[in-house]
Scaffold this active site. Structure first.
Site, PDB file in Angstrom:
ATOM      1  N   ASP A 166       0.825  -1.217   0.000  1.00 30.95           N
ATOM      2  CA  ASP A 166       0.000   0.000   0.000  1.00 30.95           C
ATOM      3  C   ASP A 166       0.860   1.270   0.000  1.00 30.95           C
ATOM      4  O   ASP A 166       0.654   2.180   0.827  1.00 30.95           O
ATOM      5  CB  ASP A 166      -0.916   0.032   1.244  1.00 30.95           C
ATOM      6  CG  ASP A 166      -1.670  -1.268   1.472  1.00 30.95           C
ATOM      7  OD1 ASP A 166      -2.145  -1.857   0.490  1.00 30.95           O
ATOM      8  OD2 ASP A 166      -1.774  -1.691   2.644  1.00 30.95           O
TER       9      ASP A 166
ATOM     10  N   GLU B  95     -11.363  -0.337  -3.052  1.00 31.52           N
ATOM     11  CA  GLU B  95     -10.553   0.233  -1.973  1.00 31.52           C
ATOM     12  C   GLU B  95      -9.369   0.960  -2.593  1.00 31.52           C
ATOM     13  O   GLU B  95      -9.193   0.986  -3.815  1.00 31.52           O
ATOM     14  CB  GLU B  95     -10.066  -0.869  -1.021  1.00 31.52           C
ATOM     15  CG  GLU B  95      -9.147  -1.886  -1.669  1.00 31.52           C
ATOM     16  CD  GLU B  95      -8.787  -3.055  -0.768  1.00 31.52           C
ATOM     17  OE1 GLU B  95      -9.264  -3.123   0.379  1.00 31.52           O
ATOM     18  OE2 GLU B  95      -8.032  -3.935  -1.225  1.00 31.52           O
TER      19      GLU B  95
END
Ligand code: FUB
Length: 311
Positions: A9, A216
Site C-alpha cells: 500500500d 478500496e
C-alpha cells in the site's frame, strides 16, 4: 525494491526534494486468511526515503506503533501522509476498541517521523485507506473507504450497520468518501460525502460492474486542470482510474492502469518526481504469493492526452 521487510500500500510523496514512501508494514501472525482481511494484522509503520528512484532506499525505522495510538485496537492498514501548515500528517486506518475501522492522524515536524498520534480518531471518519490530497490552492482533502473487511458497505445509512451489504445488480456502486480537512489537517470541516463515479454515458457505475467499481485504495492526483481518481477493483484485481474537474468529482471512468498482480490485493499511489511520473504499487512476489506478505514495486507512468499508460 524493499526486501528486508514486507511492505504494501505504498503512498509516495515528494518532500524537501526527496521521495518518501509511507507503506503498510506486513507481518505474519498466523491468523488464517478470510474475506474480512483478519490476516492483515499490522502493528506499526516504517517510513522510507530515496534521493532518486532506483537509488538506495533509507528505512527510517518505526514511525508509529499501534501501542502509541490510544484509540486503536489492531490492524494498522494502508496509510498516507501530507505536509499541511508546516507539519507532516500521517493518516492511518485502524480498528477502534469496538472493532470499527476509523481514520486517525499523527503528526511530526519531520517527514520520516516519529509521529505522535492524536488521542481520538478523526471525527466523522469511517472505513479504511485514507488518501490525502492537497490542491494547488492549499486546500487539503481526505478520501477514504474500502469494501468487505474495510466496512464501507456498513455505512450506507450514515450509521454503522454490521449487516450492510455491498449494493448489487444495477444499483449504483459505492464510491469512496471525501471531505475537506481543516487548516491544521487534524479534522474534517464537513461530513464526508460520497464520490460519484460515472460510466462513459454519465450514469453512476452499476454495482455489478466489478471490473470498474470502486473497492478500496483511492488515490487522487492532479495534472493541469484534470483530477485523477484511481483505485483498486478488489475482487477483479485491477487498478483503474477515472477523471474529473473537481476534487469532489464526479469522476468518469477512463481506463485501466494495472492488470492483476501476484496476490489478492492491489494498492498504489501516483507521484511526479524529478520530471517523471511514477506508479508505486505492491504484489506478493517476495513471499512467493502469500496475499498478506507483500512488497512494494515501482513503474514509470505517462500521461498522454489525459490518458494514463505504463511504458
Ligand atoms: O493492507 C491492508 C489492506 O489491503 C489495505 O488497506 C487495502 O487497500 C489492501 O491493500
Amino acid at each position: 525494491m524493499i526486501t528486508h521487510l514486507y511492505t504494501a500500500d505504498p503512498s509516495a510523496h515528494v518532500f524537501d526534494g526527496k521521495l518518501y514512501l509511507y507503506p503498510s508494514h506486513d507481518r505474519d501472525t498466523g491468523i488464517p486468511s478470510n474475506d474480512n482481511g483478519d490476516q492483515y494484522d499490522m502493528a506499526d509503520y516504517h517510513v522510507f526515503s530515496m534521493d532518486t528512484v532506483g537509488g538506495p532506499i533509507i528505512d527510517h525505522g518505526v514511525a508509529l506503533t499501534l501501542e502509541d495510538v490510544p484509540w486503536a485496537s489492531k490492524q494498522l492498514w494502508a496509510p498516507d501522509a501530507a505536509y499541511i501548515d508546516g507539519v507532516y500528517c500521517l493518516y492511518f486506518p485502524a480498528r477502534d476498541k469496538d472493532g470499527l475501522f476509523r481514520i486517525g492522524v499523527a503528526t511530526s515536524p519531520r517527514p520520516e517521523g516519529p509521529f505522535t498520534a492524536e488521542p481520538e480518531p478523526i471525527a466523522g471518519t469511517y472505513s479504511i485507506d485514507p488518501c490525502s490530497f492537497v490542491d494547488a490552492d492549499g486546500q487539503a482533502y481526505l478520501y477514504g473507504g474500502g469494501l468487505w473487511g474495510g466496512q464501507l458497505q456498513c455505512w450506507q445509512s450514515g450509521f454503522y450497520d454490521a449487516a450492510g451489504r455491498e449494493p448489487q445488480g444495477d444499483n449504483p456502486a459505492l464510491g469512496p468518501w471525501v471531505a475537506k480537512l481543516t487548516p491544521d489537517g487534524k479534522s474534517l470541516t464537513e461530513n464526508p460525502r460520497s464520490v460519484e463515479i460515472l460510466d462513459e454515458n454519465g450514469t453512476p457505475l452499476p454495482a455489478h460492474d466489478h471490473t470498474r467499481r470502486f473497492f478500496e485504495g483511492a488515490w487522487v492526483h492532479r495534472r493541469g486542470d484534470l483530477y485523477y481518481l484511481s483505485y483498486s477493483t478488489g475482487d477483479t484485481h485491477y487498478l483503474v482510474y477515472a477523471v474529473g474537474h473537481s476534487p469532489y468529482g464526479p469522476f468518469t471512468c477512463a481506463g485501466r492502469i494495472l492488470e492483476p498482480v501476484l496476490g489478492w490485493t492491489t494498492h498504489h499511489s501516483i507521484v511526479e518526481f524529478q520530471g517523471q511520473w511514477y506508479l508505486f504499487h505492491h504484489d506478493a512476489t517476495l513471499s512467493g504469493g502469500q496475499n498478506h506478505l507483500r512488497c512494494v514495486k515501482v513503474k514509470a507512468l505517462f500521461h498522454e492526452d489525459g490518458e494514463i499508460r505504463l511504458t
